[in-house]
Design a protein around this motif. Structure first.
Motif, PDB file in Angstrom:
ATOM      1  N   ARG A 158      15.951  -5.823   9.091  1.00  0.00           N
ATOM      2  CA  ARG A 158      14.968  -5.667  10.164  1.00  0.00           C
ATOM      3  C   ARG A 158      13.613  -5.271   9.590  1.00  0.00           C
ATOM      4  N   LEU A 159      13.663  -4.390   8.630  1.00  0.00           N
ATOM      5  CA  LEU A 159      12.421  -3.972   7.993  1.00  0.00           C
ATOM      6  C   LEU A 159      11.698  -5.169   7.390  1.00  0.00           C
ATOM      7  N   LEU A 160      12.443  -5.972   6.678  1.00  0.00           N
ATOM      8  CA  LEU A 160      11.840  -7.123   6.010  1.00  0.00           C
ATOM      9  C   LEU A 160      11.250  -8.099   7.030  1.00  0.00           C
ATOM     10  N   ALA A 161      11.951  -8.268   8.123  1.00  0.00           N
ATOM     11  CA  ALA A 161      11.444  -9.156   9.167  1.00  0.00           C
ATOM     12  C   ALA A 161      10.140  -8.615   9.740  1.00  0.00           C
ATOM     13  N   GLN A 162      10.091  -7.315   9.925  1.00  0.00           N
ATOM     14  CA  GLN A 162       8.874  -6.702  10.475  1.00  0.00           C
ATOM     15  C   GLN A 162       7.710  -6.803   9.508  1.00  0.00           C
ATOM     16  N   LEU A 163       7.973  -6.490   8.259  1.00  0.00           N
ATOM     17  CA  LEU A 163       6.899  -6.490   7.269  1.00  0.00           C
ATOM     18  C   LEU A 163       6.279  -7.874   7.120  1.00  0.00           C
TER      19      LEU A 163
ATOM     20  N   SER B 139       0.850  -1.186   0.000  1.00  0.00           N
ATOM     21  CA  SER B 139       0.000   0.000   0.000  1.00  0.00           C
ATOM     22  C   SER B 139       0.888   1.239   0.000  1.00  0.00           C
ATOM     23  N   ALA B 140       0.270   2.359  -0.327  1.00  0.00           N
ATOM     24  CA  ALA B 140       1.036   3.612  -0.353  1.00  0.00           C
ATOM     25  C   ALA B 140       1.672   3.878   1.008  1.00  0.00           C
ATOM     26  N   ALA B 141       0.908   3.633   2.047  1.00  0.00           N
ATOM     27  CA  ALA B 141       1.422   3.882   3.397  1.00  0.00           C
ATOM     28  C   ALA B 141       2.638   3.011   3.679  1.00  0.00           C
ATOM     29  N   GLU B 142       2.530   1.746   3.294  1.00  0.00           N
ATOM     30  CA  GLU B 142       3.652   0.851   3.541  1.00  0.00           C
ATOM     31  C   GLU B 142       4.885   1.289   2.764  1.00  0.00           C
ATOM     32  N   ARG B 143       4.663   1.671   1.520  1.00  0.00           N
ATOM     33  CA  ARG B 143       5.819   2.117   0.731  1.00  0.00           C
ATOM     34  C   ARG B 143       6.491   3.303   1.375  1.00  0.00           C
ATOM     35  N   LYS B 144       5.657   4.189   1.875  1.00  0.00           N
ATOM     36  CA  LYS B 144       6.219   5.375   2.505  1.00  0.00           C
ATOM     37  C   LYS B 144       7.037   4.982   3.739  1.00  0.00           C
ATOM     38  N   ALA B 145       6.476   4.054   4.504  1.00  0.00           N
ATOM     39  CA  ALA B 145       7.191   3.595   5.697  1.00  0.00           C
ATOM     40  C   ALA B 145       8.540   2.998   5.318  1.00  0.00           C
ATOM     41  N   ILE B 146       8.531   2.238   4.235  1.00  0.00           N
ATOM     42  CA  ILE B 146       9.787   1.615   3.808  1.00  0.00           C
ATOM     43  C   ILE B 146      10.829   2.677   3.492  1.00  0.00           C
ATOM     44  N   THR B 147      10.458   3.611   2.644  1.00  0.00           N
ATOM     45  CA  THR B 147      11.454   4.615   2.264  1.00  0.00           C
ATOM     46  C   THR B 147      11.955   5.391   3.467  1.00  0.00           C
TER      47      THR B 147
ATOM     48  N   ASP C  61      15.808   5.421   4.435  1.00  0.00           N
ATOM     49  CA  ASP C  61      16.542   6.630   4.065  1.00  0.00           C
ATOM     50  C   ASP C  61      17.473   7.136   5.152  1.00  0.00           C
ATOM     51  N   GLY C  62      17.181   6.764   6.392  1.00  0.00           N
ATOM     52  CA  GLY C  62      18.013   7.283   7.473  1.00  0.00           C
ATOM     53  C   GLY C  62      19.384   6.639   7.567  1.00  0.00           C
ATOM     54  N   ALA C  63      19.639   5.654   6.751  1.00  0.00           N
ATOM     55  CA  ALA C  63      20.875   4.888   6.898  1.00  0.00           C
ATOM     56  C   ALA C  63      22.109   5.723   6.572  1.00  0.00           C
ATOM     57  N   VAL C  64      23.182   5.485   7.324  1.00  0.00           N
ATOM     58  CA  VAL C  64      24.383   6.297   7.149  1.00  0.00           C
ATOM     59  C   VAL C  64      25.486   5.606   6.352  1.00  0.00           C
ATOM     60  N   ASP C  65      25.545   4.304   6.401  1.00  0.00           N
ATOM     61  CA  ASP C  65      26.555   3.613   5.590  1.00  0.00           C
ATOM     62  C   ASP C  65      26.031   2.244   5.194  1.00  0.00           C
ATOM     63  N   LEU C  66      26.860   1.508   4.498  1.00  0.00           N
ATOM     64  CA  LEU C  66      26.366   0.241   3.961  1.00  0.00           C
ATOM     65  C   LEU C  66      25.901  -0.713   5.052  1.00  0.00           C
ATOM     66  N   ASP C  67      26.694  -0.827   6.103  1.00  0.00           N
ATOM     67  CA  ASP C  67      26.285  -1.707   7.193  1.00  0.00           C
ATOM     68  C   ASP C  67      24.911  -1.319   7.707  1.00  0.00           C
ATOM     69  N   ASP C  68      24.729  -0.031   7.829  1.00  0.00           N
ATOM     70  CA  ASP C  68      23.463   0.460   8.339  1.00  0.00           C
ATOM     71  C   ASP C  68      22.323   0.147   7.369  1.00  0.00           C
ATOM     72  N   VAL C  69      22.567   0.339   6.104  1.00  0.00           N
ATOM     73  CA  VAL C  69      21.545   0.022   5.101  1.00  0.00           C
ATOM     74  C   VAL C  69      21.148  -1.441   5.200  1.00  0.00           C
ATOM     75  N   MET C  70      22.141  -2.306   5.280  1.00  0.00           N
ATOM     76  CA  MET C  70      21.862  -3.733   5.357  1.00  0.00           C
ATOM     77  C   MET C  70      21.079  -4.058   6.627  1.00  0.00           C
ATOM     78  N   ALA C  71      21.541  -3.509   7.723  1.00  0.00           N
ATOM     79  CA  ALA C  71      20.884  -3.801   8.997  1.00  0.00           C
ATOM     80  C   ALA C  71      19.430  -3.330   8.972  1.00  0.00           C
ATOM     81  N   ARG C  72      19.223  -2.157   8.452  1.00  0.00           N
ATOM     82  CA  ARG C  72      17.853  -1.646   8.404  1.00  0.00           C
ATOM     83  C   ARG C  72      16.987  -2.467   7.463  1.00  0.00           C
ATOM     84  N   SER C  73      17.541  -2.843   6.338  1.00  0.00           N
ATOM     85  CA  SER C  73      16.762  -3.623   5.377  1.00  0.00           C
ATOM     86  C   SER C  73      16.292  -4.936   5.983  1.00  0.00           C
TER      87      SER C  73
END
Lengths: 340, 340
Positions: A111-116, A85-93, A97-109
DNA sequence: TGCTGGCACTCCCGTCGGACGAGTGCCAAG
DNA sequence: CTTGGCACTCGTCCGACGGGAGTGCCAGCA
């Protein structure tokens, strides 16, 4: 007995079973879905589906449960990926978007996927072998020890201590560094091996062993699959699927601690960026015979650099799960592409 | 009714309960231990122990089970750490000696500890704030991006991308690098902040913002607790303790995925290198109220640099667990000390 | 004073039987 | 090909029951 209705029945069974986690009978089926026929008719269809091996009954005179093959047909022919849904997409971005480096991007991804998905999520680091060298740095630690740092264009950084045997002075280190840089920067990691094979030429006799040591470590770093890292999240979600998941949770948890297993789960279809669903026994790994794995490649630019996905019970909600997996892969790819 | 015997009874109860996982009664107690008195006498002692809050019965007329306080007394006064056998010690060293770098050492330690104790093992990376700077490297990625790499004397490497805002040429980068090195190499990380506060002085007007950005990131890296990494292994062992562990496994698994929680579990007694046992409700973290945490600091040289430990059910085998934890900490410390 | 055997009592747990209900397969009719 | 009816199969949910483990208390004994 139309083929169409039989498949509609299969779809209904899968949907109900996924929703309730209980064997589904002919009566409740006609109540919850508008199939326009009576329970008795459904029973005939069910008998046919059972003959085809798509559904089964846990005990005589209990409801039906989809088999692995049943899920297979459901995924291939009866369902379509449910978009976010639009809301979910927004939540994802906003979450990524807050990630600062690659490790952070991976970690956030992950966790996000696990939550979703409320399942166990896996995200593989961008493959070293598919990316190119952005920079190589040599740092002298002690006279005979050098720290070799390799930076890939995906942002991934690998470091390794090299025992050089003989001592390296700053001058040699500088020459080695510039030779290395001129040879490999911008090269694909796969090609590094042939670019540095003869690197020792042009160095003094007594320098060669040290140079060789550095080159050897570099190749090790580049070649070794072993370093294909995988992040994991959401293991707590394993517990929600009760005891009734084949065997128990333990072997799955054990397997998830093995990097090798994770790579096998993710890696078998390396090149595609289309969704892959492996159901039950289709998984090569023994202990995952009652789980399904949904994976997809994610790209940097237009090149697939690694896989991500989730592990869950075979009776998962495939359309939603596939939607989430695909969405996260896309946003992850976008972030990697936009941040050079 | 001698105090001594009452404590002997408590010890026997703890030992039996840990071994059998079942409430222990007066009869089986006198059978399995040579207490030299009759069940009836034991019953009197048990009643007294119950009054003191050291044991409890799950239901009227069932056997007794130690309370958290009972375990406390057991650990403090009735047990001694069980040393590893020669064979075990040998296994530990040979398992740890193969490690090639710090990540590898940590990974091996945590897996080893999980195997030895059959529980969930935690190992914290050597603290950044307690160690000293071995080297700092600046690598230009794009004109306005610099990769800052910090190498601590423990072998730990931290990297971070700095957005400098304005562009940095190689000359400026070189000057900045040497200024940084001369200021901080050999310094304790805790002291880095005050050593670089005025680093921007001596740079040109237009260079200051970029320098400031680098310094800010450096401080962030140094100061942030957030980066205190903890490795984890053996979560599969959570399942072996059956359902009877308070609440369920889920909240524990969830908590174990939070770095913050892990740090709280390990970190509360930072400075000591003596064994710490936190039993049940003694743990600050809510979801661990029916688990015990055994931790100990490990040292590099003679300075404690971080903690490691295990998480298990309150009814764990404390002497063995403490022995394993202490042994791994010692060997880990030795490896860190010997490999500079 | 402290230990012991005896005894009555409590309560958990496994077993058994029966009632219930959901679901099936089959059949004959529409 | 669909449908309602019907007999049948099982799994599951009580409730009763008995065995067993364990307790607390008491009276007697060293």
């Amino acid at each position: 007995m139309s083929e169409d209705r039989r498949l509609a029945v299969l779809r209904a069974i899968v949907e109900d079973y996924v929703a309730t986690h209980e064997p589904v009978g002919s009566r409740s089926l006609v109540e919850r879905h508008s199939l326009g026929v009576s329970p008795a008719t459904i029973r005939n269809d069910m008998a046919a589906l059972e003959d085809e091996g798509l559904i089964a009954q846990p005990h005589t005179s209990a409801g039906r449960v989809p088999t692995d093959q049943g899920y297979r047909v459901f995924v291939d022919r009866l369902s379509q990926v449910k978009p976010m849904s639009a809301a979910e997409r927004k939540a994802i971005t906003s979450f990524l978007d807050g990630a600062v480096d690659l490790d952070d991007v991976m970690a956030r991804s992950v966790r996000l996927l696990a939550q979703l998905t409320r399942q166990v999520a896996l995200v593989q680091y961008p493959s070293l072998t598919r990316s190119t060298v952005r920079h190589i740095e040599l740092v002298s630690l002690t006279p005979t020890r050098v720290l070799l740092i390799l930076i890939a264009d995906t942002g991934r950084v690998e470091q390794r201590v090299v025992e050089t045997g003989s001592s390296l002075d700053d001058d040699l280190l500088g020459r080695l560094r510039s030779r290395l840089l001129e040879r490999v920067v911008g090269q694909r990691l796969v090609d590094v091996a042939e670019r540095v094979g003869d690197l020792a030429e042009g160095f003094g006799r007594d320098e060669v062993p040290a140079v060789r040591a550095v080159v050897a470590t570099l190749l090790e770093t580049v070649v070794e699959r072993h370093e294909e890292r995988v992040m994991l999240a959401g293991t707590a979600n394993l517990t929600s699927y009760g005891e009734d998941w084949g065997g128990s949770v333990r072997p799955v948890l054990e397997a998830l601690e093995e990097q090798m297993v994770l790579l096998r789960l993710l890696g078998e279809s390396r090149t595609t960026d289309s969704l892959t669903v492996r159901i039950g026994h289709e998984n090569a790994v023994e202990s995952f015979s009652s789980t399904s794995v949904v994976t997809v490649g994610y790209a940097r630019g237009d090149e697939v650099v690694a896989q991500l996905g989730v592990v869950g019970p075979t009776r998962m909600d495939y359309p939603s799960t596939m939607g989430s997996v695909r969405a996260v892969a896309r946003y992850l790819g976008r972030i990697l592409t936009e941040n050079p």
